[in-house]
Design an enzyme around this catalytic site. Structure first.
Site, PDB file in Angstrom:
ATOM      1  N   ASP A 214      -2.915  12.268   0.769  1.00  0.00           N
ATOM      2  CA  ASP A 214      -1.588  11.813   1.178  1.00  0.00           C
ATOM      3  C   ASP A 214      -1.753  10.674   2.184  1.00  0.00           C
ATOM      4  OD1 ASP A 214       1.437  12.892   1.077  1.00  0.00           O
ATOM      5  OD2 ASP A 214       1.003  12.082   3.065  1.00  0.00           O
ATOM      6  N   ASN A 222       7.072   1.728   5.305  1.00  0.00           N
ATOM      7  CA  ASN A 222       8.296   1.327   4.604  1.00  0.00           C
ATOM      8  C   ASN A 222       9.374   0.876   5.572  1.00  0.00           C
ATOM      9  OD1 ASN A 222       7.645   1.632   1.877  1.00  0.00           O
ATOM     10  ND2 ASN A 222       8.104   3.819   1.881  1.00  0.00           N
ATOM     11  N   HIS A 227      10.149  -1.707   1.511  1.00  0.00           N
ATOM     12  CA  HIS A 227       9.618  -0.929   0.389  1.00  0.00           C
ATOM     13  C   HIS A 227       8.746  -1.774  -0.526  1.00  0.00           C
ATOM     14  CE1 HIS A 227      11.768   2.878   1.071  1.00  0.00           C
ATOM     15  NE2 HIS A 227      12.734   2.119   1.568  1.00  0.00           N
ATOM     16  N   ASP A 231       5.136  -0.598  -1.677  1.00  0.00           N
ATOM     17  CA  ASP A 231       4.629  -0.534  -3.046  1.00  0.00           C
ATOM     18  C   ASP A 231       3.265  -1.205  -3.157  1.00  0.00           C
ATOM     19  OD1 ASP A 231       6.870   0.819  -3.838  1.00  0.00           O
ATOM     20  OD2 ASP A 231       7.840  -0.890  -4.807  1.00  0.00           O
ATOM     21  N   GLU A 257       3.899   9.195  -1.934  1.00  0.00           N
ATOM     22  CA  GLU A 257       2.638   8.694  -1.389  1.00  0.00           C
ATOM     23  C   GLU A 257       1.524   9.715  -1.558  1.00  0.00           C
ATOM     24  OE1 GLU A 257       4.879  10.219   2.375  1.00  0.00           O
ATOM     25  OE2 GLU A 257       5.375   9.482   0.366  1.00  0.00           O
TER      26      GLU A 257
END
Length: 343
Positions: A214, A222, A227, A231, A257
């Protein structure tokens, strides 16, 4: 079982073709797919949608068929293996028809040539009653069979397009479209296969290891950089994980994630070494980004990981739960670390 499935698929295909003829549907890959699903009778949402539409309209046009296909076939979670069997069944049946038509065409052509030679051999004698009509009818039959062969060739081309479309659909159903890694569905299918193999062959040489990872503080990335940058970070991490995954392993993105690595037949010590290598590789990443004030920076990211291995008699779900517990320990223990939970 394979033979039975082939027979069942062929029967469904015949029903689908009859439905397409009844409703004047064009021979198009999308139409093949939706009417095949309709004939199978298991996709009730699709059947109801088609029945409702046809109760108010004469036939399904291409635009409506495309919409139904996207919503009720592509988006329905239909088994990709079933889609492939459907395509193979269509190809098989068309192939058999085409071969039969080719033989009939060859036989008809030969028969017509024989009749023509016999007619020419009469050399002005009194023609046999009905011979000219037989010759003309034979030529018409040959022409009709040639036309059938052309239409079958076109249909086989359409089936080739259908197979390509089904391959694309199958790929999409098993792939995370952002990162290119396997998705949760692909991971769960592979995990189920690994657990089955371990149960049947014994854990000694077939116990898979599972690594859950994770991204640390991803929400902060973010919130700070947007965002789009988030990405890019996910894609960079995915590329690092994929590059470090052994040939028989599977790297997948199963959540926002959250990533997993399924490592079949890898011993726990070796899996731990791999996990540390991957953690280090991700920590070395630098993802370019713009700061809120318009400046340029490079984002460093870290992974928290939980590692475990399958125990005798366990299910895949139990394996996932223990890996998740190990991941939680890494998070609560300071992040950017690997926690091993053997059993």
């Amino acid at each position: 079982m394979r033979h039975t499935e082939s027979i069942d698929s062929t029967e469904v295909l015949k029903q689908a073709v009859q439905l397409m003829r009844r409703h004047g549907t064009s021979m198009h890959p999308v139409h093949y797919a939706i009417w095949y699903e309709y004939a199978r009778g298991e996709n009730l949402d699709l059947r109801n949608a088609i029945d409702r539409y046809l109760s108010q309209h004469l036939h399904l046009d291409d635009a409506v068929a495309e919409a139904l296909h996207k919503r009720h076939v592509v988006g329905s979670g239909t088994d990709p293996a079933m889609l492939r069997r459907m395509s193979d069944s269509v190809s098989s049946v068309l192939g058999q028809i085409a071969d039969s038509a080719a033989r009939a065409g060859d036989q008809t052509a030969a028969y017509g040539s024989s009749l023509s030679r016999f007619q020419d051999g009469l050399n002005g004698r009194e023609p046999l009653p009905g011979l000219e009509e037989i010759v003309a009818t034979t030529r018409q039959m040959h022409s009709a069979i040639q036309d059938l062969q052309r239409r079958l060739a076109d249909s086989r081309d359409e089936i080739g397009q259908l197979r390509d479309e089904l391959d694309r659909v199958r790929l999409e159903t098993l792939t995370d479209m952002l990162t290119g890694l396997a998705n949760r569905r692909a991971f769960e299918q592979r995990l189920a296969a690994c657990v089955t193999l371990a149960a049947s062959a014994g854990l000694h040489s077939h116990a898979p290891c599972l690594l859950m990872a994770d991204l640390d503080h991803f929400k902060r990335i973010n919130d700070t950089y947007g965002h789009g940058t988030g990405d890019q970070v996910l894609c960079a991490v995915a590329a690092a994980l994929k590059a470090g995954t052994p040939e028989q392993g599977l790297a997948a993105r199963i959540g926002g994630e959250e990533f997993v690595l399924l490592l079949p037949a890898m011993q726990l010590p070796a899996a731990r070494m791999l996990a540390e290598q991957l953690r280090h590789a991700v920590a070395q990443l630098r993802v370019p980004a713009r700061t809120p004030t318009g400046g340029e920076t490079a984002i460093q990211v870290t992974l928290s990981m939980g590692l475990t291995t399958l125990q005798r008699g366990e299910t895949g779900r139990q394996l996932i739960e223990r890996a998740d517990q190990a991941l939680y320990q890494s998070k609560s223990g300071g992040r950017d670390r690997v926690t091993v939970k053997a059993g």
